[in-house]
Design a protein around this motif. Structure first.
Motif, PDB file in Angstrom:
ATOM      1  N   GLN A  68     123.291 -49.342  56.701  1.00  0.00           N
ATOM      2  CA  GLN A  68     123.500 -47.979  57.203  1.00  0.00           C
ATOM      3  C   GLN A  68     124.030 -47.006  56.147  1.00  0.00           C
ATOM      4  N   LEU A  69     123.416 -47.023  54.966  1.00  0.00           N
ATOM      5  CA  LEU A  69     123.685 -45.987  53.976  1.00  0.00           C
ATOM      6  C   LEU A  69     122.768 -44.793  54.223  1.00  0.00           C
ATOM      7  N   ARG A  70     123.134 -43.668  53.684  1.00  0.00           N
ATOM      8  CA  ARG A  70     122.334 -42.448  53.853  1.00  0.00           C
ATOM      9  C   ARG A  70     121.033 -42.576  53.065  1.00  0.00           C
ATOM     10  N   GLU A  71     119.935 -42.164  53.638  1.00  0.00           N
ATOM     11  CA  GLU A  71     118.656 -42.186  52.924  1.00  0.00           C
ATOM     12  C   GLU A  71     118.486 -40.912  52.100  1.00  0.00           C
ATOM     13  N   ALA A  72     117.467 -40.891  51.227  1.00  0.00           N
ATOM     14  CA  ALA A  72     117.273 -39.757  50.324  1.00  0.00           C
ATOM     15  C   ALA A  72     116.806 -38.509  51.060  1.00  0.00           C
ATOM     16  N   GLY A  73     115.982 -38.674  52.121  1.00  0.00           N
ATOM     17  CA  GLY A  73     115.459 -37.508  52.824  1.00  0.00           C
ATOM     18  C   GLY A  73     114.276 -36.858  52.140  1.00  0.00           C
ATOM     19  N   SER A  74     113.727 -37.499  51.105  1.00  0.00           N
ATOM     20  CA  SER A  74     112.554 -36.973  50.400  1.00  0.00           C
ATOM     21  C   SER A  74     111.913 -38.120  49.635  1.00  0.00           C
ATOM     22  N   ILE A  75     110.584 -38.094  49.525  1.00  0.00           N
ATOM     23  CA  ILE A  75     109.880 -39.167  48.826  1.00  0.00           C
ATOM     24  C   ILE A  75     110.252 -39.184  47.352  1.00  0.00           C
ATOM     25  N   THR A  76     110.091 -38.041  46.681  1.00  0.00           N
ATOM     26  CA  THR A  76     110.409 -37.987  45.246  1.00  0.00           C
ATOM     27  C   THR A  76     111.252 -36.773  44.893  1.00  0.00           C
ATOM     28  N   MET A 102     110.327 -46.006  55.574  1.00  0.00           N
ATOM     29  CA  MET A 102     109.148 -45.745  54.767  1.00  0.00           C
ATOM     30  C   MET A 102     108.888 -44.276  54.570  1.00  0.00           C
ATOM     31  N   ARG A 103     109.631 -43.410  55.304  1.00  0.00           N
ATOM     32  CA  ARG A 103     109.260 -42.012  55.296  1.00  0.00           C
ATOM     33  C   ARG A 103     110.512 -41.174  55.283  1.00  0.00           C
ATOM     34  N   SER A 104     110.366 -39.944  54.891  1.00  0.00           N
ATOM     35  CA  SER A 104     111.480 -39.021  54.981  1.00  0.00           C
ATOM     36  C   SER A 104     110.939 -37.639  55.274  1.00  0.00           C
ATOM     37  N   SER A 105     111.842 -36.682  55.415  1.00  0.00           N
ATOM     38  CA  SER A 105     111.436 -35.366  55.902  1.00  0.00           C
ATOM     39  C   SER A 105     111.290 -34.359  54.784  1.00  0.00           C
ATOM     40  N   GLY A 106     111.037 -34.800  53.584  1.00  0.00           N
ATOM     41  CA  GLY A 106     110.952 -33.903  52.452  1.00  0.00           C
ATOM     42  C   GLY A 106     109.744 -32.998  52.514  1.00  0.00           C
ATOM     43  N   PRO A 107     109.633 -32.049  51.591  1.00  0.00           N
ATOM     44  CA  PRO A 107     108.532 -31.091  51.597  1.00  0.00           C
ATOM     45  C   PRO A 107     107.206 -31.767  51.362  1.00  0.00           C
ATOM     46  N   ARG A 108     106.175 -31.205  51.962  1.00  0.00           N
ATOM     47  CA  ARG A 108     104.834 -31.735  51.807  1.00  0.00           C
ATOM     48  C   ARG A 108     104.258 -31.275  50.476  1.00  0.00           C
ATOM     49  N   ARG A 109     103.574 -32.200  49.800  1.00  0.00           N
ATOM     50  CA  ARG A 109     102.940 -31.884  48.530  1.00  0.00           C
ATOM     51  C   ARG A 109     101.548 -32.453  48.537  1.00  0.00           C
ATOM     52  N   LEU A 112     118.807 -51.315  54.003  1.00  0.00           N
ATOM     53  CA  LEU A 112     119.845 -50.680  53.199  1.00  0.00           C
ATOM     54  C   LEU A 112     120.244 -49.317  53.726  1.00  0.00           C
ATOM     55  N   THR A 113     119.294 -48.508  54.163  1.00  0.00           N
ATOM     56  CA  THR A 113     119.606 -47.173  54.669  1.00  0.00           C
ATOM     57  C   THR A 113     119.402 -47.125  56.173  1.00  0.00           C
ATOM     58  N   ALA A 114     119.959 -46.075  56.787  1.00  0.00           N
ATOM     59  CA  ALA A 114     119.781 -45.879  58.226  1.00  0.00           C
ATOM     60  C   ALA A 114     118.398 -45.343  58.555  1.00  0.00           C
ATOM     61  N   GLY A 115     117.700 -44.759  57.572  1.00  0.00           N
ATOM     62  CA  GLY A 115     116.380 -44.193  57.830  1.00  0.00           C
ATOM     63  C   GLY A 115     116.439 -42.982  58.743  1.00  0.00           C
ATOM     64  N   GLU A 116     117.501 -42.184  58.606  1.00  0.00           N
ATOM     65  CA  GLU A 116     117.746 -41.113  59.568  1.00  0.00           C
ATOM     66  C   GLU A 116     116.811 -39.923  59.434  1.00  0.00           C
ATOM     67  N   SER A 117     116.141 -39.774  58.283  1.00  0.00           N
ATOM     68  CA  SER A 117     115.180 -38.701  58.057  1.00  0.00           C
ATOM     69  C   SER A 117     115.791 -37.352  58.440  1.00  0.00           C
ATOM     70  N   ASP A 118     115.036 -36.539  59.206  1.00  0.00           N
ATOM     71  CA  ASP A 118     115.548 -35.234  59.631  1.00  0.00           C
ATOM     72  C   ASP A 118     116.210 -35.298  60.998  1.00  0.00           C
ATOM     73  N   GLY A 119     116.283 -36.492  61.563  1.00  0.00           N
ATOM     74  CA  GLY A 119     116.954 -36.653  62.838  1.00  0.00           C
ATOM     75  C   GLY A 119     116.133 -36.304  64.052  1.00  0.00           C
ATOM     76  N   VAL A 120     114.847 -35.992  63.871  1.00  0.00           N
ATOM     77  CA  VAL A 120     113.996 -35.590  64.990  1.00  0.00           C
ATOM     78  C   VAL A 120     113.073 -36.741  65.349  1.00  0.00           C
ATOM     79  N   ASN A 121     113.243 -37.312  66.526  1.00  0.00           N
ATOM     80  CA  ASN A 121     112.426 -38.447  66.952  1.00  0.00           C
ATOM     81  C   ASN A 121     111.230 -37.928  67.743  1.00  0.00           C
ATOM     82  N   ALA A 122     110.246 -37.403  67.026  1.00  0.00           N
ATOM     83  CA  ALA A 122     109.056 -36.835  67.656  1.00  0.00           C
ATOM     84  C   ALA A 122     107.845 -37.156  66.814  1.00  0.00           C
ATOM     85  N   ALA A 123     106.714 -37.377  67.488  1.00  0.00           N
ATOM     86  CA  ALA A 123     105.463 -37.665  66.786  1.00  0.00           C
ATOM     87  C   ALA A 123     105.033 -36.454  65.989  1.00  0.00           C
TER      88      ALA A 123
END
Length: 704
Positions: free
Chosen positions: A188-196, A1-8, A105-116
């Protein structure tokens, strides 16, 4: 549901521009700020008094061989999309012991940092980025959440294996040992890493042809050891192959047309959600064309945009959904799973409720309450969409139900509505998706099919087009159609368009159709509800997050006036309407409760609201039986809830001195119930029509 893209930061504004919009308090969504504007024009909202009352591809018609055991497949982009956006439906399938398979469909790997995400972390505290380990932690959280829902024990073991895919790669299949009907599939496909953000190496880029392949992102600890990459066709092949393996009778997927943030070219949902759903659509079209599979229904779910809309779940159901998210998010931080990667998704731990997501679930298609029609001489007709085709059940005046028969023409979206014409023929309306040869060819349109003679066969599908310019300018975000017939026998179809306003198209006396016409309104959501009163005047209603707009004719055949703010309090957006006396009655549900409410309209403004209580739950209200006294809804457990007025009562207006009765029972079902004077129906997850007569509304029986 989330990725590590820039905040807007942005605000969802009316299509008429920011100066015309009133704003609900903004809601932060994964670094974005979503707001919803008020009922439209800046007019004051004054709630009324509330009373408490006791041309398609043509295929040969076919009839499925028989009912199949219920098998539900959920297709989502990321680990947790099912828990945030499809629950409580997911839990209800678990509780029913249906076969349930969730495909990620994707691994949901985001930025790889498992932290709150609670603020900046010192380098000594912040875990090192490791996408493979973070993907594993999310898998561990999903396995724990499903195990706990199914057995009460989050440590209940899974059997994990690698399976070949039809796309030429390998996926991970997990089966819960204690409940082997529950499976998880990790593509386990690569996720986009950004919402839009512009991320060509993503499902979006693959769909649009910007990249020829999308590589894998394997989770550490997965039995899948060799990396792979899929072309667009291979992703479709992979998902279609999984559908063939698990043979669903019901498919849950995300919304492939979530719409754009008003005044921008940005989708209201994550790009992985949107394009993952389009890949799922393409796979379903491929699977539907294969012989020998059980017929399937489809339910679509709204994603991020639920934040800006009234909550749909009652407190008890929302609390259960939140508890599951706490398990997924590994909020107690105890390493009960023994994995170095962690036992859950710590990014979610700071806000396990998401941005109001655990307080709602929303369908984006398939909520018509007008799919059952009374034909000539007491005949009954019922319609649904199975295998993306129109499914038809029929009961003669003195006979038994037959069906479903699947009519020619594919590509239908979930949910159909129907009307009876002056000569007794039935007309059905739906939306249809054309996937096209390329990404620019994706398109949705309104279609209709009409019986050639009263009680006879249906003619070919006829396209009424769409008020949308193209997919790119609004993501084909249109509501389900609502239709009504005037005294002269002409049909008018109403639609909420991608600009969050109302459009209509009308039939001429010679049977041809006008072009689509803009009818106004702002910040409209959900499907229109329409009805004609005893005199023939048309009434149209559409919800906003704060109230309801209405359009009304001063006399039969007169121009439609409006929109007018009705003064109704907020609803959960789903509406239904039926004629009553000199006007029409509207039914809706109270936010964060599910309680059923109703109001009468003799003009554009509402009478005092009558509250009928209920069995909680969400979705529209079906009104049927004599005097529309029999109500049917989705209860909090996912089965039908039915309302009978008190003995000697007068329907749903609350005038009875006795005590009305609510009951719940029956099948888990698709969309919404629908009924006539002689009973009410629901389409089960097994693809069967279930029917209940007015004398025994809890005794649901499969027919046909």
């Amino acid at each position: 549901m989330r990725s590590s893209g820039p905040r807007r930061r942005f605000t969802l504004l009316s299509r008429r521009g920011p100066t015309a919009a009133l704003l609900i308090a903004p809601v932060a969504v994964a670094g974005w700020f979503y707001g919803a504007d008020a009922a439209g024009s800046g007019a004051a909202h004054i709630p009324p008094k509330v009373q408490t009352a006791r041309p398609a591809t043509v295929q040969e018609s076919q009839t499925p061989a028989g009912p199949a055991p219920t098998s539900v497949v959920q297709i989502v982009a990321h680990p947790d999309d099912d828990l945030f956006f499809m629950n409580p439906d997911t839990r209800q399938s678990v509780d029913s012991r249906s076969r349930l398979t969730s495909v990620y469909l994707t691994a949901g790997e985001s930025d790889g940092v498992n932290a709150a995400r609670t603020g900046p972390l010192a380098p000594s505290v912040r875990p090192a980025a490791d996408k493979a380990r973070y993907a594993e932690a999310r898998q561990n959280g999903i396995r724990a959440a499903y195990a706990e829902m199914a057995t009460g024990d989050r440590t209940s073991p899974w059997r994990r294996t690698a399976i070949p895919t039809a796309g030429g790669g390998t996926a991970e299949l997990d089966v819960l040992v204690a409940r082997p009907e529950l499976s998880l599939v990790w593509v386990q496909l690569r996720e986009a890493g950004s919402i839009t953000g512009d991320r060509p190496v993503s499902l979006h880029g693959l769909w649009d042809g910007r990249v020829s392949e999308l590589p894998s992102q394997l989770a550490s600890g997965s039995p899948v050891k060799r990396d792979f990459a899929y072309s667009k066709a291979q992703v479709v092949d992979t998902v279609a192959g999984l559908l063939k393996r698990f043979a669903p009778t019901h498919v849950r997927m995300q919304d492939p047309t979530p719409g754009l943030v008003a005044g921008t070219d940005r989708p209201t949902d994550h790009q992985d959600h949107l394009f993952g759903a389009r890949f799922a659509q393409a796979a379903l079209a491929r699977y539907a064309a294969t012989p020998g599979h059980p017929a399937f229904s489809v339910q679509n779910y709204l994603g991020y945009f639920t934040s800006g809309l009234p909550h749909t779940l009652d407190p008890e159901t929302a609390a259960a959904k939140l508890r599951t998210m706490h398990t997924y998010a590994w909020t107690d931080d105890r390493n009960y799973c023994g994995a170095e990667a962690g036992c859950g998704d710590r990014k979610v731990a700071a806000r396990p409720g998401g941005h109001g997501w655990t307080q709602s679930v929303r369908y984006t298609r398939g909520e018509s309450t007008s799919w059952v029609q009374l034909g000539r001489g007491g005949e009954l007709w019922a319609f649904s969409v199975l295998d993306t085709r129109l499914a038809v059940w029929h009961r003669g005046a003195r006979g038994a139900w037959t069906g479903p028969e699947l009519l020619p023409g594919t590509g239908l979206d979930s949910g159909v509505t129907s009307v009876r014409l002056a000569d007794g023929r039935i007309a059905v309306f739906a939306t249809r998706t054309a996937l096209g040869a390329g990404p620019a060819d994706y398109r949705r349109e309104v279609v209709t099919a009409v019986q050639r003679t009263p009680g006879g066969a249906f003619g070919r599908w006829h396209s009424l087009g769409t008020p949308e310019k193209d997919d790119a300018s609004g993501l084909s975000d249109i509501s389900a159609p609502a239709a009504t017939v005037d005294k002269a026998g002409r049909i008018t179809v109403y639609l909420r368009n991608g600009h969050y306003s109302l459009s209509s198209v009308s039939q001429r006396l010679d049977g041809s159709w006008t072009a689509w016409r803009e009818r106004g309104g702002e910040n409209l959501h959900g499907d229109p509800a329409v009805a004609s009163d005893a005199s023939g005047r048309q009434h149209v209603f559409v919800s906003t997050p704060l109230s309801v707009w209405s359009w009304t004719q001063a006399r039969p055949g007169a121009p439609l006036s409006g929109p007018t703010l009705t003064g109704l309090p907020p609803t959960t957006l789903t509406l239904s309407a039926a004629p009553e006396g000199d006007g029409v009655r509207l039914w809706f549900r109270r936010p964060a409760s599910g309680a059923v409410r109703t109001a009468h309209f003799s003009g554009p403004l509402a009478s005092p609201v009558t509250e009928l209580g209920g069995v909680a739950g969400f979705g529209p209200v079906s009104a049927s039986g004599p005097g529309h006294a029999l109500l049917a809804v989705r209860s909090r457990t996912g089965v039908p809830g039915t309302y009978l007025p008190a003995p000697g009562g007068t329907g749903t207006a609350g005038r009875s001195a006795g005590t009305p009765r609510w009951r719940s029972g029956g099948p888990l079902f698709v969309g919404a119930p629908s009924g006539t004077e002689t009973g009410v129906g629901a389409i089960g997850h097994d693809g069967r029509l279930y029917w209940s007569g007015p004398g025994a509304p809890a005794a649901w029986q499969p027919v046909g």
